[in-house]
Design an enzyme around this catalytic site. Sequence first.
Site, mmCIF file in Angstrom:
data_model
loop_
_atom_site.group_PDB
_atom_site.id
_atom_site.type_symbol
_atom_site.label_atom_id
_atom_site.label_comp_id
_atom_site.label_asym_id
_atom_site.label_seq_id
_atom_site.Cartn_x
_atom_site.Cartn_y
_atom_site.Cartn_z
ATOM 1 C CG ASN A 8 -19.105 85.413 115.170
ATOM 2 O OD1 ASN A 8 -19.007 86.353 115.949
ATOM 3 N ND2 ASN A 8 -18.175 85.115 114.282
ATOM 4 C CE LYS A 10 -18.828 87.047 110.942
ATOM 5 N NZ LYS A 10 -18.128 86.744 109.744
ATOM 6 C CG HIS A 93 -14.249 83.666 113.492
ATOM 7 N ND1 HIS A 93 -13.921 84.374 112.360
ATOM 8 C CD2 HIS A 93 -15.518 83.230 113.318
ATOM 9 C CE1 HIS A 93 -14.971 84.354 111.531
ATOM 10 N NE2 HIS A 93 -15.943 83.676 112.094
ATOM 11 C CD GLU A 95 -14.716 87.353 110.243
ATOM 12 O OE1 GLU A 95 -15.204 87.767 111.310
ATOM 13 O OE2 GLU A 95 -15.420 86.993 109.266
ATOM 14 C CD GLU A 160 -17.151 79.773 111.118
ATOM 15 O OE1 GLU A 160 -18.345 80.050 111.042
ATOM 16 O OE2 GLU A 160 -16.290 80.577 111.499
ATOM 17 N N GLY A 166 -19.369 84.888 105.005
ATOM 18 C CA GLY A 166 -19.847 86.215 104.611
ATOM 19 C C GLY A 166 -19.844 86.449 103.108
ATOM 20 C CB SER A 205 -22.871 81.694 103.244
ATOM 21 O OG SER A 205 -21.893 82.703 103.047
HETATM 22 C C1 PEP Z 1 -19.012 83.409 110.802
HETATM 23 O O1 PEP Z 1 -18.770 84.556 111.036
HETATM 24 O O2 PEP Z 1 -18.561 82.569 111.571
HETATM 25 C C2 PEP Z 1 -19.827 83.078 109.641
HETATM 26 C C3 PEP Z 1 -19.985 81.815 109.329
HETATM 27 O O3 PEP Z 1 -20.378 84.109 108.938
HETATM 28 P P1 PEP Z 1 -21.520 84.028 107.784
HETATM 29 O O4 PEP Z 1 -22.613 83.155 108.321
HETATM 30 O O5 PEP Z 1 -21.955 85.437 107.587
HETATM 31 O O6 PEP Z 1 -20.867 83.445 106.579
#
Ligand code: PEP
Length: 244
Positions: A8, A10, A93, A95, A160, A166, A205
């Site tokens: 992803n 973003k 997601h 976000e 998630e 992040g 992460s």
């Molecule tokens: C994500 O954006 O879905 C995500 C898991 O980000 P990151 O791997 O940077 O934590």
Amino acid sequence: MRQLIAGNWKMNGLAGDTAAICGPLRTGADGLACDLLVCPPFTRIVTAANILVGSAVAVGGQDCHVNEKGAHTGDISAAMLADAGATWVILGHSERRADHGESDALIQAKTKAAVATGLSPIVCVGETEAQRVAGDQNKIVGGQLAGSLPEGFAGVVAYEPVWAIGTGKTATEADVAAMHLFIRETLVKQLGDAGNKVRILYGGSVRPANASTLLAVPHVGGALVGGAALNAADFLGIAKAAKA
Ligand code: PEP
């Protein structure tokens, strides 16, 4: 079931970045034991699809509208994603839930629209840090699954935990195992035997250094990767840790 490693991007990725990431993926994906997917911003789906055409790497969007077309300024429909070369779409997601106030009902409607257009959906669920501290993670994730997945869902779910996205904080193996088992049991209750076939990705992460551990946890069907998906070598490093 092959694991799925999905990137992803973003709101990252100009033309040069897209070529720098997708070029090495085109050849690096050969012979991997997993399925590989990149989800660039809308503006670079065509670019990524052109670079990756005929390769083992699929392309997806990061959202779609519930309608196929019409007066929805700034939105993108599932048909537009497909027209641009996408075969997948990430929906719900955290976000988007936070930045755009997306509800479970809206995410369910978007999932239906994506499936009706022939896109494979990845529906995201996950609790915030406060919800986990309060011990409410199963209640939250269970509610999101009940509200976001349409009847007969046959796509992918991504767990998630919001506090791990992040932040460099990763859920422990025990936390991931407990939640993925809970999600599997919930999917079976909700969807019957089809719930056993849904791949459940872990996201938060994921890096090459922790990928083997996370991807070996029971009921982990792959990873949804943010930051590390912006570097081809890191993304391929995660993909190489995936299990067939
Ligand atoms: C994500 O954006 O879905 C995500 C898991 O980000 P990151 O791997 O940077 O934590």
